[in-house]
Design a protein around this motif. Sequence first.
Motif, PDB file in Angstrom:
ATOM      1  N   GLY A 132       0.795  -1.232   0.000  1.00 21.80           N
ATOM      2  CA  GLY A 132       0.000   0.000   0.000  1.00 21.80           C
ATOM      3  C   GLY A 132       0.825   1.278   0.000  1.00 21.80           C
ATOM      4  N   THR A 133       2.145   1.181  -0.063  1.00 22.55           N
ATOM      5  CA  THR A 133       2.969   2.397   0.080  1.00 22.55           C
ATOM      6  C   THR A 133       2.868   3.322  -1.131  1.00 22.55           C
ATOM      7  OG1 THR A 133       4.944   1.262  -0.738  1.00 22.55           O
ATOM      8  CG2 THR A 133       4.627   1.302   1.655  1.00 22.55           C
ATOM      9  N   ASP A 134       2.622   2.757  -2.307  1.00 21.18           N
ATOM     10  CA  ASP A 134       2.325   3.589  -3.477  1.00 21.18           C
ATOM     11  C   ASP A 134       0.825   3.801  -3.602  1.00 21.18           C
ATOM     12  OD1 ASP A 134       4.596   4.452  -4.918  1.00 21.18           O
ATOM     13  OD2 ASP A 134       4.962   2.407  -5.606  1.00 21.18           O
ATOM     14  N   ALA A 135       0.084   2.716  -3.411  1.00 23.60           N
ATOM     15  CA  ALA A 135      -1.362   2.753  -3.673  1.00 23.60           C
ATOM     16  C   ALA A 135      -2.058   3.821  -2.834  1.00 23.60           C
ATOM     17  CB  ALA A 135      -1.968   1.375  -3.406  1.00 23.60           C
ATOM     18  N   MET A 136      -1.709   3.891  -1.564  1.00 19.02           N
ATOM     19  CA  MET A 136      -2.424   4.840  -0.697  1.00 19.02           C
ATOM     20  C   MET A 136      -2.084   6.288  -1.052  1.00 19.02           C
ATOM     21  SD  MET A 136      -4.441   3.052   1.006  1.00 19.02           S
ATOM     22  CE  MET A 136      -4.502   2.038  -0.463  1.00 19.02           C
ATOM     23  N   VAL A 137      -0.840   6.529  -1.445  1.00 17.60           N
ATOM     24  CA  VAL A 137      -0.453   7.891  -1.840  1.00 17.60           C
ATOM     25  C   VAL A 137      -1.199   8.299  -3.104  1.00 17.60           C
ATOM     26  CG1 VAL A 137       1.482   9.329  -2.609  1.00 17.60           C
ATOM     27  CG2 VAL A 137       1.825   7.676  -0.756  1.00 17.60           C
ATOM     28  N   ARG A 138      -1.236   7.390  -4.081  1.00 17.97           N
ATOM     29  CA  ARG A 138      -1.926   7.716  -5.346  1.00 17.97           C
ATOM     30  C   ARG A 138      -3.426   7.871  -5.129  1.00 17.97           C
ATOM     31  NH1 ARG A 138       1.870   6.177  -9.620  1.00 17.97           N
ATOM     32  NH2 ARG A 138       3.802   6.180  -8.454  1.00 17.97           N
ATOM     33  N   PHE A 139      -3.982   7.073  -4.214  1.00 18.65           N
ATOM     34  CA  PHE A 139      -5.415   7.185  -3.939  1.00 18.65           C
ATOM     35  C   PHE A 139      -5.710   8.534  -3.283  1.00 18.65           C
ATOM     36  CE2 PHE A 139      -9.311   6.650  -1.590  1.00 18.65           C
ATOM     37  CZ  PHE A 139     -10.117   5.955  -2.478  1.00 18.65           C
ATOM     38  N   LYS A 140      -4.903   8.866  -2.290  1.00 16.71           N
ATOM     39  CA  LYS A 140      -5.106  10.125  -1.559  1.00 16.71           C
ATOM     40  C   LYS A 140      -4.985  11.322  -2.515  1.00 16.71           C
ATOM     41  CE  LYS A 140      -2.907  12.478   2.307  1.00 16.71           C
ATOM     42  NZ  LYS A 140      -1.938  13.223   1.514  1.00 16.71           N
ATOM     43  N   ASP A 141      -4.050  11.219  -3.468  1.00 16.42           N
ATOM     44  CA  ASP A 141      -3.856  12.316  -4.423  1.00 16.42           C
ATOM     45  C   ASP A 141      -4.890  12.300  -5.557  1.00 16.42           C
ATOM     46  OD1 ASP A 141      -1.709  12.981  -2.903  1.00 16.42           O
ATOM     47  OD2 ASP A 141      -0.182  12.242  -4.304  1.00 16.42           O
TER      48      ASP A 141
ATOM     49  N   ALA B  56      20.409  -2.255  -4.333  1.00 12.89           N
ATOM     50  CA  ALA B  56      19.324  -1.379  -4.804  1.00 12.89           C
ATOM     51  C   ALA B  56      18.243  -1.235  -3.735  1.00 12.89           C
ATOM     52  CB  ALA B  56      18.741  -1.937  -6.102  1.00 12.89           C
ATOM     53  N   VAL B  57      17.862  -2.341  -3.152  1.00 14.44           N
ATOM     54  CA  VAL B  57      16.767  -2.349  -2.176  1.00 14.44           C
ATOM     55  C   VAL B  57      17.134  -1.544  -0.929  1.00 14.44           C
ATOM     56  CG1 VAL B  57      15.603  -3.929  -0.577  1.00 14.44           C
ATOM     57  CG2 VAL B  57      15.676  -4.452  -3.027  1.00 14.44           C
ATOM     58  N   ARG B  58      18.416  -1.567  -0.593  1.00 16.94           N
ATOM     59  CA  ARG B  58      18.882  -0.828   0.591  1.00 16.94           C
ATOM     60  C   ARG B  58      18.590   0.670   0.461  1.00 16.94           C
ATOM     61  NH1 ARG B  58      23.920  -3.118   0.902  1.00 16.94           N
ATOM     62  NH2 ARG B  58      23.036  -4.859   2.042  1.00 16.94           N
ATOM     63  N   THR B  59      18.474   1.170  -0.770  1.00 21.81           N
ATOM     64  CA  THR B  59      18.271   2.616  -0.973  1.00 21.81           C
ATOM     65  C   THR B  59      16.791   3.010  -0.939  1.00 21.81           C
ATOM     66  OG1 THR B  59      18.003   2.597  -3.396  1.00 21.81           O
ATOM     67  CG2 THR B  59      20.271   2.618  -2.543  1.00 21.81           C
ATOM     68  N   VAL B  60      15.898   2.029  -0.854  1.00 24.04           N
ATOM     69  CA  VAL B  60      14.461   2.345  -0.944  1.00 24.04           C
ATOM     70  C   VAL B  60      13.984   2.987   0.363  1.00 24.04           C
ATOM     71  CG1 VAL B  60      12.132   1.380  -1.110  1.00 24.04           C
ATOM     72  CG2 VAL B  60      13.949   0.515  -2.603  1.00 24.04           C
ATOM     73  N   GLY B  61      13.352   4.153   0.238  1.00 26.39           N
ATOM     74  CA  GLY B  61      12.661   4.816   1.343  1.00 26.39           C
ATOM     75  C   GLY B  61      13.418   4.784   2.651  1.00 26.39           C
ATOM     76  N   GLY B  62      12.677   4.554   3.750  1.00 27.18           N
ATOM     77  CA  GLY B  62      13.257   4.360   5.077  1.00 27.18           C
ATOM     78  C   GLY B  62      12.740   3.030   5.604  1.00 27.18           C
ATOM     79  N   PRO B  63      13.045   2.703   6.867  1.00 27.57           N
ATOM     80  CA  PRO B  63      12.661   1.387   7.399  1.00 27.57           C
ATOM     81  C   PRO B  63      11.161   1.106   7.294  1.00 27.57           C
ATOM     82  CG  PRO B  63      14.210   2.455   8.875  1.00 27.57           C
ATOM     83  CD  PRO B  63      13.884   3.462   7.811  1.00 27.57           C
ATOM     84  N   ALA B  64      10.306   2.097   7.540  1.00 30.82           N
ATOM     85  CA  ALA B  64       8.860   1.840   7.506  1.00 30.82           C
ATOM     86  C   ALA B  64       8.418   1.448   6.098  1.00 30.82           C
ATOM     87  CB  ALA B  64       8.093   3.070   7.986  1.00 30.82           C
ATOM     88  N   ILE B  65       8.943   2.151   5.105  1.00 33.49           N
ATOM     89  CA  ILE B  65       8.587   1.835   3.714  1.00 33.49           C
ATOM     90  C   ILE B  65       9.144   0.462   3.340  1.00 33.49           C
ATOM     91  CG2 ILE B  65       8.983   2.514   1.294  1.00 33.49           C
ATOM     92  CD1 ILE B  65       6.966   4.300   2.726  1.00 33.49           C
ATOM     93  N   ARG B  66      10.366   0.167   3.775  1.00 37.75           N
ATOM     94  CA  ARG B  66      10.952  -1.139   3.432  1.00 37.75           C
ATOM     95  C   ARG B  66      10.213  -2.280   4.143  1.00 37.75           C
ATOM     96  NH1 ARG B  66      15.818   1.959   3.720  1.00 37.75           N
ATOM     97  NH2 ARG B  66      16.328   1.164   5.797  1.00 37.75           N
ATOM     98  N   ASN B  67       9.638  -2.001   5.314  1.00 37.61           N
ATOM     99  CA  ASN B  67       8.886  -3.050   6.025  1.00 37.61           C
ATOM    100  C   ASN B  67       7.563  -3.364   5.349  1.00 37.61           C
ATOM    101  OD1 ASN B  67      10.804  -3.366   7.975  1.00 37.61           O
ATOM    102  ND2 ASN B  67       9.807  -2.043   9.484  1.00 37.61           N
ATOM    103  N   MET B  68       6.973  -2.386   4.689  1.00 35.85           N
ATOM    104  CA  MET B  68       5.658  -2.581   4.055  1.00 35.85           C
ATOM    105  C   MET B  68       5.775  -2.839   2.554  1.00 35.85           C
ATOM    106  SD  MET B  68       3.424  -2.447   6.389  1.00 35.85           S
ATOM    107  CE  MET B  68       1.933  -2.408   5.395  1.00 35.85           C
ATOM    108  N   GLY B  69       6.669  -2.118   1.878  1.00 37.40           N
ATOM    109  CA  GLY B  69       6.758  -2.153   0.416  1.00 37.40           C
ATOM    110  C   GLY B  69       7.254  -3.511  -0.068  1.00 37.40           C
ATOM    111  N   THR B  70       6.673  -3.981  -1.158  1.00 35.14           N
ATOM    112  CA  THR B  70       7.011  -5.305  -1.692  1.00 35.14           C
ATOM    113  C   THR B  70       7.683  -5.178  -3.050  1.00 35.14           C
ATOM    114  OG1 THR B  70       4.898  -5.531  -2.861  1.00 35.14           O
ATOM    115  CG2 THR B  70       4.962  -6.295  -0.557  1.00 35.14           C
ATOM    116  N   ILE B  71       8.387  -6.237  -3.426  1.00 30.57           N
ATOM    117  CA  ILE B  71       9.021  -6.205  -4.747  1.00 30.57           C
ATOM    118  C   ILE B  71       7.959  -6.280  -5.842  1.00 30.57           C
ATOM    119  CG2 ILE B  71       9.492  -8.717  -4.882  1.00 30.57           C
ATOM    120  CD1 ILE B  71      12.308  -7.652  -6.106  1.00 30.57           C
TER     121      ILE B  71
END
Length: 283
Positions: A32-41, A96-111
């Motif tokens: 939901g890390t992309d989906a919720m942002v796009r929905f809200k916008d 590559a994955v190490r550079t994604v967002g911060g810990p919260a985004i990496r805990n939720m975001g999927t490949i």
Amino acid sequence: MLQADVPVYTPATLAEARQLLQEPGTRPVAGGTDAMVRFKDGVWRPTAWVNLLRLRGELAYIREDGDWLEVGALTTFSELLASRVVRERAPLLAKAVRTVGGPAIRNMGTIGGNIGTASPAGDSLPALYALDAEVLVNGVTTIGIAELMLGPGRLKLQAGDLITGVRFRAQAPDEVCTFEKLGLRAAHAISLASVAVRLAPGMARVALGAVAPTVIRVPDAEAALVAGHAAAAAAAAQEAARPISDVRASAEYRRAMAGNLLLRGLMRMLGPNLVSPIGGDPR
Ligand SMILES: Cc1cc2nc3c(=O)[nH]c(=O)nc-3n(C[C@H](O)[C@H](O)[C@H](O)COP(=O)(O)OP(=O)(O)OC[C@H]3O[C@@H](n4cnc5c(N)ncnc54)[C@H](O)[C@@H]3O)c2cc1C
């Protein structure tokens, strides 16, 4: 947080999820890390969400199969980083994955969500291009990552199709690799430009992120690197880039950075004496 006025289905099986996704206007949601942002916008207005959470038992995994690795679509970035198999056998993906967002985004975001977003700035994608990855669809068919990506937010998928995983050959022990990313901040930054590079005797892979409508491989840069010409490779990366200007950076800047990031990566992998600046003597 999913909105009250949009139904949310939480299927227990892949078959059930696929059936729900046959309905026009429905959209899968993983972390939901992309989906919720796009929905809200207001960018995405699905008629219903199909929440994939209960499919984690089926689709969150990292498997070794001889020379191949397979990663389930619902595997989170944190799970990838925690995996010794990924760190040792697919170090490029780990970098590559190490550079994604911060810990919260990496805990939720999927490949699977990173692939599903189909953003040229998605950070796992240059690594997956450089690994010649194949994406598993519905657990039964595979499609090359470059063939799957049609443009920003556009995938070669039919209604009801789900990305179920991604597979690629493990990197050879004698390879060196790097992922270089340029953002406006040190963390939580969307790539302005990125490059994934793999090098081994007689083999080079160069994939650029955020400088074209999709991630792109740069065959001319790869050929230059196999021939040992670092500056020519960087010039080829600049030449291949087709960036846009937006509020974060101009096209000219992004194009220049495509070459510079490749040179930075080569210096990181091979040492500062092995490359010359663009315009200098190619080596
Ligand atoms: C603060 C913040 C920072 C971020 N930083 C980065 C970053 O540094 N680098 C980066 O790459 N991204 C970043 N992102 C974007 C996002 O976290 C990633 O793209 C992430 O991988 C999305 O995964 P998800 O599971 O949350 O996907 P979701 O938001 O659940 O879904 C994303 C899209 O993929 C589709 N989808 C999801 N799963 C599947 C599937 N199995 N099959 C088919 N379609 C599917 C959804 O329908 C949707 O279109 C950031 C986001 C935020 C909010």
